[in-house]
Design a protein around this motif. Structure first.
Motif, PDB file in Angstrom:
ATOM      1  N   TYR A  86      45.073  42.585  34.882  1.00  0.00           N
ATOM      2  CA  TYR A  86      44.451  41.181  33.977  1.00  0.00           C
ATOM      3  C   TYR A  86      46.583  40.871  33.663  1.00  0.00           C
ATOM      4  CZ  TYR A  86      39.936  44.517  33.146  1.00  0.00           C
ATOM      5  OH  TYR A  86      38.944  44.309  33.012  1.00  0.00           O
ATOM      6  N   GLU A  87      47.262  41.264  33.476  1.00  0.00           N
ATOM      7  CA  GLU A  87      48.504  41.334  33.156  1.00  0.00           C
ATOM      8  C   GLU A  87      48.879  40.653  33.751  1.00  0.00           C
ATOM      9  OE1 GLU A  87      50.835  44.455  31.630  1.00  0.00           O
ATOM     10  OE2 GLU A  87      49.583  45.111  30.802  1.00  0.00           O
ATOM     11  N   TYR A 118      45.951  38.170  31.140  1.00  0.00           N
ATOM     12  CA  TYR A 118      45.983  38.283  30.321  1.00  0.00           C
ATOM     13  C   TYR A 118      47.072  39.181  29.075  1.00  0.00           C
ATOM     14  CZ  TYR A 118      41.515  36.793  32.224  1.00  0.00           C
ATOM     15  OH  TYR A 118      40.013  35.697  32.354  1.00  0.00           O
ATOM     16  N   LYS A 119      46.853  39.397  27.803  1.00  0.00           N
ATOM     17  CA  LYS A 119      47.412  40.306  27.464  1.00  0.00           C
ATOM     18  C   LYS A 119      46.052  41.643  27.040  1.00  0.00           C
ATOM     19  CE  LYS A 119      49.206  41.965  23.659  1.00  0.00           C
ATOM     20  NZ  LYS A 119      50.418  43.086  23.485  1.00  0.00           N
ATOM     21  N   VAL A 120      46.075  42.520  27.307  1.00  0.00           N
ATOM     22  CA  VAL A 120      45.469  43.176  27.296  1.00  0.00           C
ATOM     23  C   VAL A 120      46.118  44.483  25.965  1.00  0.00           C
ATOM     24  CG1 VAL A 120      44.184  45.994  28.463  1.00  0.00           C
ATOM     25  CG2 VAL A 120      45.400  43.924  29.960  1.00  0.00           C
ATOM     26  N   ARG A 171      45.036  47.425  34.097  1.00  0.00           N
ATOM     27  CA  ARG A 171      45.634  47.242  32.671  1.00  0.00           C
ATOM     28  C   ARG A 171      47.300  45.686  33.342  1.00  0.00           C
ATOM     29  NH1 ARG A 171      44.714  51.557  30.281  1.00  0.00           N
ATOM     30  NH2 ARG A 171      43.124  51.076  28.584  1.00  0.00           N
ATOM     31  N   LEU A 172      47.507  45.922  34.455  1.00  0.00           N
ATOM     32  CA  LEU A 172      48.003  45.601  35.423  1.00  0.00           C
ATOM     33  C   LEU A 172      47.716  44.425  36.505  1.00  0.00           C
ATOM     34  CD1 LEU A 172      51.398  45.762  36.043  1.00  0.00           C
ATOM     35  CD2 LEU A 172      50.862  46.879  38.270  1.00  0.00           C
TER      36      LEU A 172
END
Length: 153
Positions: free
Chosen positions: A75-76, A80-82, A72-73
């Motif tokens: 992607y962010e 990106y919004k996760v 997730r980190l």
């Protein structure tokens, strides 16, 4: 399935979404995730929105929680919004509608369930989960878990 189906079939109608899309993270994101490829569960690529599904079966260990957090980190870091969806949310009509609203808001689009039969069709989608789980070959799943996926038949 629930996110992608058109509202006339009981879904939320995110028709331009991709499931298990392979993404090439930036060097910074690779540093966070320690991976050269990331595969989100569900993605709206043009809006840079990712949905990760955290099942009870696969996401309860501390090792998996660490892998999920670093993913997730990454992607962010790449903009990106996760959004995370859990089993409890998926199994609740109202909670899933709230999640779909959040996905739409993050994507900058308006969620429209225009079909007059939306509620009826969505109930059918929810009822189908039992049919799908009955269709799963439990023997295959057990064999894959026992041999670590090395001898898939």
């Amino acid at each position: 399935m629930l996110l992608d189906l058109p509202s006339s079939l009981g879904g939320f109608g995110f028709l331009d979404a991709a499931t298990n899309l392979r993404l090439s993270p930036s060097l910074k994101a690779q540093g966070y995730s320690m991976r050269k490829t990331l595969i989100p569960d569900w993605c709206l690529p043009s809006a840079r929105v990712i949905v990760e599904y955290d099942s009870d079966a696969e996401h309860l260990s501390s090792e998996q929680a660490l892998r999920d957090a670093t993913k997730r980190l990454a992607y962010e870091a790449d903009g990106y919004k996760v959004i995370t969806i859990t089993r409890s949310q998926l199994l609740s009509n109202s909670m899933m509608r709230d999640a779909a609203q959040e996905i739409a808001r993050a994507a900058g689009i308006r969620l429209r369930c225009r079909s007059a039969r939306f509620g009826e069709m969505q109930k059918r989608v929810y009822r189908s989960r039992f049919v799908l789980s009955d269709a799963l070959d439990q023997g295959w799943l057990r064999r894959v878990r026992e041999d670590g996926g090395n001898n898939e038949r």
